[in-house]
Design an enzyme around this catalytic site. Sequence first.
Site, PDB file in Angstrom:
ATOM      1  N   GLY A 184       2.659  -2.841   8.249  1.00  0.00           N
ATOM      2  CA  GLY A 184       2.978  -3.086   9.646  1.00  0.00           C
ATOM      3  C   GLY A 184       4.453  -3.404   9.820  1.00  0.00           C
ATOM      4  N   GLU A 201      -6.103  -5.608   4.172  1.00  0.00           N
ATOM      5  CA  GLU A 201      -6.140  -6.802   3.320  1.00  0.00           C
ATOM      6  C   GLU A 201      -7.302  -6.782   2.359  1.00  0.00           C
ATOM      7  OE1 GLU A 201      -3.288  -8.575   3.599  1.00  0.00           O
ATOM      8  OE2 GLU A 201      -4.022  -8.944   1.587  1.00  0.00           O
ATOM      9  N   THR A 203       0.825  -1.212   0.000  1.00  0.00           N
ATOM     10  CA  THR A 203       0.000   0.000   0.000  1.00  0.00           C
ATOM     11  C   THR A 203       0.858   1.261   0.000  1.00  0.00           C
ATOM     12  OG1 THR A 203      -1.721  -1.172   1.207  1.00  0.00           O
ATOM     13  CG2 THR A 203      -1.829   1.211   1.271  1.00  0.00           C
TER      14      THR A 203
END
Length: 572
Positions: free
Chosen positions: A92, A335, A53
Amino acid sequence: MAAALQTLGGGIGITLHWIAFTPTIEQQATEEQKKKWLKLAQDVAIVGAYAQTEMGHGTFVRGLETTATYDPSTQEFVINSPTLTSTKWWPGGLGKTANHATVMAQLYTRGKCYGPHNFMVQIRSLENHQPCPGVTLGDIGPKMESNGNDNGFARFDHVRIPRENMLMKFARVEADGTYVQPPSSKLAYSNMVYLRGTFVMSAAQALASATTIAVRYSCVRRQSEMKPGEPEPQILEYQTQQYKLFPQLAAAYAFWFASWFMTQQHGSITGSMEKGDMSGLAELHALSAGLKSYTTAVTARGIDVCRMACGGHGYSHASGLPALFGGAAALCTAEGENTVMMLQTARYLVKCFAQSQAGKRLTGTVAYLSAVQPSPVAGNRNMSDLGTLVAAFQHRAARMVRHAAMQMQGEMQKGKAREDAWNSCSVLLIKAAEAHVHSFVVRNFAETVQTVEVDESVRAVLTSLCQLYSLYGITEHAGDFLKDGYLTGRDIDAASSHLSAMLARVRPDAVALVDAFDLHDKILRSVLGRYDGRVYEHLYEWAKKSPLNKSEVHESYYKYLQPFLKSNRAKL
Ligand SMILES: CC/C=C\C/C=C\C/C=C\C/C=C\CCCCC(=O)SCCNC(=O)CCNC(=O)[C@H](O)C(C)(C)COP(=O)(O)OP(=O)(O)OC[C@H]1O[C@@H](n2cnc3c(N)ncnc32)[C@H](O)[C@@H]1OP(=O)(O)O
Ligand SMILES: Cc1cc2nc3c(=O)[nH]c(=O)nc-3n(C[C@H](O)[C@H](O)[C@H](O)COP(=O)(O)OP(=O)(O)OC[C@H]3O[C@@H](n4cnc5c(N)ncnc54)[C@H](O)[C@@H]3O)c2cc1C
């Protein structure tokens, strides 16, 4: 180790190392590349992030701006962030934890773009953890929840990596820059399919945690008078409390069983794909996208219902419910944002409907689309029979898929381009896809309770839970079932009264049903959901540990309140 790292300093997290980075190597690296990186990742000798992303694109993967341009003279790829919006944003562990990342970038070779592909990039020194040359890293700042995880940003300034760092299990670039096509361009997305599938179990576990907390607390909490003069009852004796909690409890079991099916399907279809048979990929994508979207959305809403059912203490972090809600809310976006995912399922359903109309016999999770008769056969149905309930959900879904598809065909017959017709029917398409996934969850729940190897007394309880889940769905969406007369008003009334009976039937087993999730207090992290039920003593102990209680008079009194009070008193 991972748990320690997860909490160390509260600012770093290696969740994504396990659930995204390492599986990407497993699924997208060649055997040679696995020899180089997989054991390092599995032994946490390197820590990775899954960097796909960007600030400007998350859903539209084909619109990602990071580039990987092949230089045949040095046999390297040049990774570059050409714009501000191409900055990798959200991954993350990217901010402060990871020293490697799989970077999704537009692959360019010989002046042509071949779309998004994954590349292994080292982003921090293994010696001193400083960012590598050309790499800018940081944390994206506080979030709604999960602030123990350093979701980060990354920019690449013409960072050179060896050709061998392109994950080349499916597509390849030869030394001279020749691009070798993969069997399907969507194989680069395979780890997303895998991760979405795991979200179904994450949702089930989250809803299991929330219902464990709320059901146990509802047996500890006594409040009000059901009959004048009688002792205050457990709040779980109120039918409204049962109506709030038991459908969520049933959904937790339903999603748990759906995740079993998802895991089995993923294993079987990816196994066939390993042998070159790609035929199951479309169904796997549609199922994982739809189940991820449906289960995470119902779970997030369900956790908030559990939170509200616990009154004020539910709103305290002592309950563990706000954190659960924040985590589940993230699953609705991460996701694959839920709307977009459900539209992917709708896209598959429209294709299958067209095939069915052309005479093809459908199989798998869409088989019912060709079996269900368009004209309903009304009549007094046995609303306590699981087969009747499953058939009702399948009829509803088939009707809604047919309606959305025909609506779209109608728009195109009026001259609209397919894309415009799609967009103008997308609300109908979403609802049809949701009905499809709902019917799958109900059917799978019914089949599981009828076949799972358990004691007959346990099967009876699970059957009641499945009836409760189905009847709740019918009463909550009654209009969908009434629309073409498939169910009558009498059927809906029968469903409502049977649902009430199911609430009463599940009540005696409610605590056993949540205890069966076997969630240790250390996992629940909830004063309200403690196994020993000693809520009030531990609530007081928990509050006393609040940082605000370190001093009897907080420093803010002297800094702000005291002068403020003084000046107001001086004006009297
Ligand atoms: C309490 C809760 C407990 C735990 C949680 C605790 C804390 C929460 C904190 C964090 C959460 C935990 C982990 C977070 C991990 C998150 C990691 C990420 O988010 S990684 C990034 C994820 N990004 C995405 O998922 C991007 C979504 N977008 C896409 O996948 C695609 O862009 C698209 C939307 C599918 C569109 O793709 P595209 O434009 O290429 O495709 P089309 O729509 O045009 O369709 C073309 C054709 O392709 C088929 N297809 C699309 N995708 C796939 C696929 N993956 N596999 C197979 N086939 C695919 C599609 O069906 C079409 O086929 P056709 O109809 O033409 O036959
Ligand atoms: C907690 C968390 C952890 C994450 N971890 C990672 C990670 O480790 N790695 C990583 O790469 N990413 C990660 N992400 C990013 C995540 O994958 C994206 O946020 C997600 O894919 C959604 O993309 P977006 O944020 O750009 O939203 P957008 O795509 O901009 O969506 C915004 C809105 O536009 C709508 N929309 C977009 N496209 C369409 C369409 N075609 N039709 C209809 N509506 C549409 C959406 O439905 C949504 O309502 C994480 C996100 C969160 C919240």
